[in-house]
Design an enzyme around this catalytic site. Structure first.
Site, short mmCIF file in Angstrom:
data_model
loop_
_atom_site.label_atom_id
_atom_site.label_comp_id
_atom_site.label_asym_id
_atom_site.label_seq_id
_atom_site.Cartn_x
_atom_site.Cartn_y
_atom_site.Cartn_z
N SER A 80 -30.93 14.92 6.79
CA SER A 80 -31.60 14.05 4.70
C SER A 80 -32.16 12.89 5.60
CB SER A 80 -30.62 13.69 4.03
OG SER A 80 -29.32 13.79 4.38
N GLY A 109 -68.73 4.89 -8.09
CA GLY A 109 -69.09 6.02 -8.26
C GLY A 109 -68.52 6.90 -6.49
N HIS A 110 -68.38 6.32 -5.45
CA HIS A 110 -68.30 6.99 -4.54
C HIS A 110 -66.82 7.85 -4.08
CE1 HIS A 110 -68.15 3.47 -3.72
NE2 HIS A 110 -66.80 3.55 -2.85
N VAL A 134 -73.20 5.21 -6.19
CA VAL A 134 -73.91 3.87 -5.74
C VAL A 134 -75.09 3.57 -6.21
CG1 VAL A 134 -74.20 2.74 -3.51
CG2 VAL A 134 -72.46 4.08 -4.03
N ASP A 135 -75.87 4.95 -6.00
CA ASP A 135 -77.93 4.24 -5.72
C ASP A 135 -77.80 4.61 -7.42
OD1 ASP A 135 -77.54 3.39 -3.53
OD2 ASP A 135 -77.80 5.83 -2.44
N ASP A 136 -77.18 5.21 -8.48
CA ASP A 136 -78.14 5.50 -9.71
C ASP A 136 -78.77 4.78 -10.62
OD1 ASP A 136 -77.35 8.06 -8.67
OD2 ASP A 136 -75.34 7.85 -9.74
N LYS A 152 -84.01 5.28 -13.95
CA LYS A 152 -85.60 5.76 -12.97
C LYS A 152 -86.57 6.93 -13.45
CE LYS A 152 -82.29 4.52 -8.90
NZ LYS A 152 -81.97 4.02 -8.13
N GLY A 210 -71.61 6.39 -11.97
CA GLY A 210 -72.55 6.51 -11.36
C GLY A 210 -72.70 6.54 -10.18
N GLY A 221 -27.64 15.74 16.08
CA GLY A 221 -26.76 15.41 17.06
C GLY A 221 -26.29 13.97 17.45
#
Lengths: 301, 639
Positions: free
Chosen positions: B541, B113-114, B33-35, B166, B31, B470
């Site tokens: 390389s 969740g983010h 952050v705010d779920d 919610k 979910g 070089g």
């Protein structure tokens, strides 16, 4: 339908898998043996993992010299009975400086005699992997610990930079000097441990069972007077009480609980009916907020 | 309720007996952050009585201090483990939580969740059988809902709980709930789920968490806990063909030789005929050995030790399987990959793959496309960045035994490790093996490398000149070749600039192109070595890993790294081609030494410095070293 494995058998198999993986992946693994109930389970699992051979690594006890006498007796008895290779390491430097919990406080004592001592021992024997009996349910900081937890050359843990750990595939690659702490019983809870000890009849230190023991009450904790190194404050007089220990460490830092639980079922019953978590009896967690996490970063288990 | 308190108090032995048969369910919660995800887990822990009084006291004081529930208990505070995160109010890693009821023990992977932490969700999902996907009922299906669903299905989770949380904030509106569920089902049709259970919830108020809510009389399905207690997770592992990845060979004495591992799928009995996937050798199972006695049968998930009837060669990494149902065995396969590190995936770069107990060097030979985790669209791409998902062909140094992940979730899964930092940089799941691996056989010639080199009185090697632009690589290489030629040796020089005019003219200077550039040059040099030729390669390389790639292509004694260790100031002063001036002026991007790093070789076989010795002296020193290494003597083939 085929019955599934019970939760304890699944946990057991997962732990054995981890123990074998460490033994196969590292040159010099060691099992840290703290003599507590979790260590007893860990040792039992190690014996299962390699049966009929003995575990292909030594056990090491980092002795702070302040452990309960019964713990030391138990340790030596187990070593003799199972015939495992036991290393006991004491921080001699700390002993010479006279470091102890009564004179120097729990924080410094733990730091010198436990954290520093462990690092000394790991360096001395050049262990590249060390098994510990930590569980994720013990403390919030441990809930995020990996099963294979990478440590730098100075034994530090970096919680912000942990290797992702998927399935049951563990990354065992390290450079010289670096090491891994492996936690085979990460996913066990305190109740799982007790149920398993009961089911498998695993021997544990008698201090877990209730008995009459001499204790004094200090800062709300019952401290057992285990030897005459314990200075009594004016007016303090040891009382014989029926007590037991839910967790074992250095006796001056480990609080007893009043209890009549004298058998394993009694202990489990008491645990399920009481409502205080097992680490409450340990003073080191109370020193400061987030203290376990700080200690872990510094190399404590 | 959660624990049978009465039984515990009155009949602890009866209680213990009843607990022995409990099963285990691992699930993941996803979910944003705010779920209300932490609140949901906090409440499950709370209601299963796993919060002790001292933790409760801490929780109450924390709730007053930093809580977001106006001083009421903030369940979310139970979960966030690391101090810094607590202060920020976000979880940034995978944390595992435990609770149990009378029916089951639960292990919950709690993942953030983010956006930037997809890798943590993949980690948590890897061991989960059920995913609980949280949706804020006010917001409905969001981009992250799609992302979480895609990742869980990518990792093979078959059962999803759509937790519409919610509900109290939308007045338990059935129509809105039904709309969300319908929209989700339409989206999820393209994912590989076998069940989707939608539950209207309020984790904060406790609606339909443990007990059916009076606020949703229209909902007749199970509560969240009731569903988690009863959902039948795949018993499939047991019904798939037998697989035992050998972890450990147990050999306490000459009379016992056991093969230890955890059965990843299927079942096994004494007498079963098995085959070692890699060697094709067969035998029969003699005993299934455990500490608790020999078993009559063992099933998926058990950690056991097998003994066999015959003495055949088996070591860690071998996979034992039934003769009639062998896994695939291939060194090329297609896989889906989740990238988990800040350093991008570079096709062609050597990585290590660990698949069960099998470990090998590997390359991502071809990144076919990336998948946008938000829209599931296919996107072309040359690399994968942190948290990106792609489909790629992988080739390994040795063949691996596996099943396609979708056929058997306990097989065909691997982690990708960086060879130099040892970091776990990615995870993968095999789609299928690439048949060409088994069809194209390396053609064994009668006249081989040793024979060709012997004819020329030399040992064929790669002399790999590395150093800044070089530094004098080409000059020194040219002089060395002249000297070798004068000694009658057969040589060839592959020059970086020259190769870029032909073979590699399609490549630019991005990191991915540089890796491909080196790979082609390395492979070409390898063919020259096979031809018996002393092959000089002159290439900047700059990256250690790329030189390591070239080194890994040939035998241990066939690669000689020559480090032309000329300080940057000296090279810049010389600036033969005028490139440093341009780079300083910003006209050339990714110029080694100026705007792109040069990783100094740590263990070069030969080091020369052209600022304190002449090119002639350097060339002489190199030829002397070659003499010492036995490259210039007649080299007797071992056969």
């Amino acid at each position: 339908m085929q019955p599934n494995l019970t939760h304890l058998r699944q946990l057991e198999a997962e732990s054995i898998h981890i123990i074998r993986e460490v033994a196969a992946s590292f040159e010099r693994p060691v099992m840290l043996y703290s003599i507590g109930k979790d260590s007893s389970v860990l040792l039992h699992l190690a014996r299962k993992a390699f049966y009929p051979a003995p575990p292909p690594f030594p056990l090491m006890h980092v002795d702070t010299t302040w452990k309960f006498r019964e713990m030391i007796e138990f340790r030596d008895r187990m070593a003799a009975e199972y015939g495992f290779d036991l290393i006991v390491h004491i921080n001699q430097d700390g002993v010479e400086r006279g470091i102890g919990p009564f004179t120097h406080g729990s924080s410094l004592h733990t730091d010198v005699m436990k954290t520093e001592s462990l690092k000394q021992a790991l360096n001395k024997y050049k262990f590249d992997a060390a098994f510990g009996g930590a569980r994720r349910d013990e403390e919030k900081a441990r809930a995020k610990e990996r099963v294979f937890s990478f440590r730098t050359e100075t034994h530090r843990w970096d919680p912000k930079n942990q290797r992702p750990e998927l399935w049951d595939i563990y990354n065992a690659r390290i450079n010289k000097g670096e090491s891994i702490r492996a936690f085979p019983i990460s996913n066990w809870t305190e109740l799982d441990i007790w149920q398993y000890i009961y089911l498998e009849q695993i021997p544990i230190v008698p201090l877990y069972y209730s008995a009459k023991r001499p204790v004094v009450e200090r800062d709300g904790m019952l401290i057992m007077v285990d030897d005459d190194r314990m200075p009594l404050n004016p007016g303090e007089k040891p009382e014989m009480k029926s007590v037991r220990f839910r967790t074992l460490g250095c006796y001056p830092l480990t609080g007893a609980v009043e209890s009549e639980a004298a058998t394993l079922p009694d202990i489990i019953q008491e645990m399920l009916l009481t409502r205080s978590s097992e680490r409450q009896g340990r003073m080191i967690d109370h020193d400061q907020a987030g203290s376990m996490e700080k200690k872990k970063q510094e190399g404590y288990f | 309720m959660a624990h049978q308190s009465d039984l515990i108090a009155e009949d602890i032995l009866g209680y213990l007996k009843s607990q022995e048969e409990k099963s285990l369910l691992r699930f993941i919660t996803c979910g944003s952050v705010d779920d209300g995800k932490s609140t949901l887990i906090g409440r499950l822990l709370w209601d299963s009585k796993l919060i002790f009084e001292d933790q409760l006291a801490a929780l109450e004081s924390d709730s007053r201090k930093v809580g977001t529930q106006g001083g009421e208990i903030d369940f979310a505070l139970l979960l966030d483990g690391l101090q810094a995160e607590r202060e920020q109010g976000i979880t940034i890693d995978v944390a595992y939580r435990f609770f149990s009821t009378d029916k089951r023990k639960f292990i919950v992977a709690d993942t953030p969740g983010h956006e930037q932490y997809t890798r943590n969700m993949a980690t948590g999902a890897s061991t989960a059988d059920v995913a609980v996907i949280l949706i804020d009922a006010r917001k409905g299906i969001l981009t992250q809902t799609r992302r979480h669903s895609f990742i869980t299905s990518l990792l093979g989770i078959k059962h999803v709980v759509l937790a519409v949380n919610k509900m109290d904030l939308i007045d338990y509106d059935r129509t809105k709930f039904d709309e969300i569920v319908a929209a989700y089902q339409e989206f999820a049709a393209q994912l590989n789920y076998s069940s989707i259970t939608a539950i209207p919830l309020s984790a904060l108020r406790g609606d339909n968490m443990i007990e059916a809510s009076a606020n949703t009389p229209w909902y007749s399905g199970p509560t969240l806990l009731a569903h988690l207690e009863t959902v039948q997770v795949e018993q499939d592992a047991i019904n798939k063909p037998f697989r035992l990845p050998v972890q450990w060979v147990n050999r306490p004495n000459l009379d016992f030789r056991g093969f230890s591992g955890t059965i990843s799928s299927g079942r096994v009995k004494p007498g079963d005929e098995i085959v070692v996937t890699a060697s094709g050798q067969t035998s029969k199972v003699k005993d299934i050995v455990t500490f608790d006695g020999n078993l009559e049968e063992a099933i998926a998930g058990q950690a056991i030790t097998l003994t066999l009837e015959d003495e055949i060669d088996i070591s860690r990494g071998d996979v034992l399987a039934p003769v009639e149902a062998k896994p695939d065995f291939a060194d090329q396969f297609e896989a889906r990959i989740i990238w988990m590190h800040e350093d991008h995936l570079l096709p062609g770069r050597p990585y290590i793959i660990k698949m069960g107990a099998q470990v090998t060097n590997a390359q991502i030979s071809d990144l076919k496309y990336k998948v946008n985790v938000n829209t599931l669209e296919h996107v072309a791409g040359k690399t994968l960045e942190l948290n990106e998902v792609g489909i790629a062909n992988i080739s390994t140094d040795k063949a691996l035994a596996f099943d396609p992940y979708d056929d058997n979730r306990h097989s065909g899964r691997f982690i990708i490790i960086d060879r130099f930092t040892n970091a776990t940089v990615g995870a993968g799941m095999v789609n299928h093996s690439l048949r060409r691996a088994t069809n194209i056989k390396w053609q064994e010639m009668d006249i081989n490398k040793q024979a060709r080199a012997y004819q020329k009185g030399q040992k064929s090697v790669i002399l790999w000149f590395t150093g800044l632009s070089g530094a004098g690589k080409s000059t020194v290489a040219n002089l060395v070749e002249k000297k070798l030629h004068a000694l009658g040796k057969h040589t060839y020089t592959l020059d970086g600039d020259n190769v870029r005019h032909g073979l590699n003219k399609d490549l630019g200077f991005t990191d991915a192109d540089r890796v491909e550039n080196i790979r082609r040059v390395g492979e070409t040099a390898k063919l020259f070595v096979d031809a018996g030729v002393i092959t000089l390669v002159s290439f900047i390389s700059p990256f250690r890993s790329e030189r390591q790639l070239a080194r890994s292509l040939v035998g241990k004694d066939e690669f000689i790294e020559v480090f032309i260790d000329t300080p940057l100031e000296v090279c810049e002063q010389r600036d033969v081609k005028g490139l440093y001036k341009k780079a300083r002026a910003g006209e050339i991007a990714n110029f080694t030494g100026i705007s792109s790093p040069y990783e100094r070789p740590e263990n070069a076989e030969i080091v020369v410095n052209t600022s304190d010795q002449s090119a002639e002296e350097a060339a002489e020193a190199i030829v002397a070293k070659l003499e010492e290494f036995g490259v210039l003597g007649a080299w007797y083939p071992e056969i």
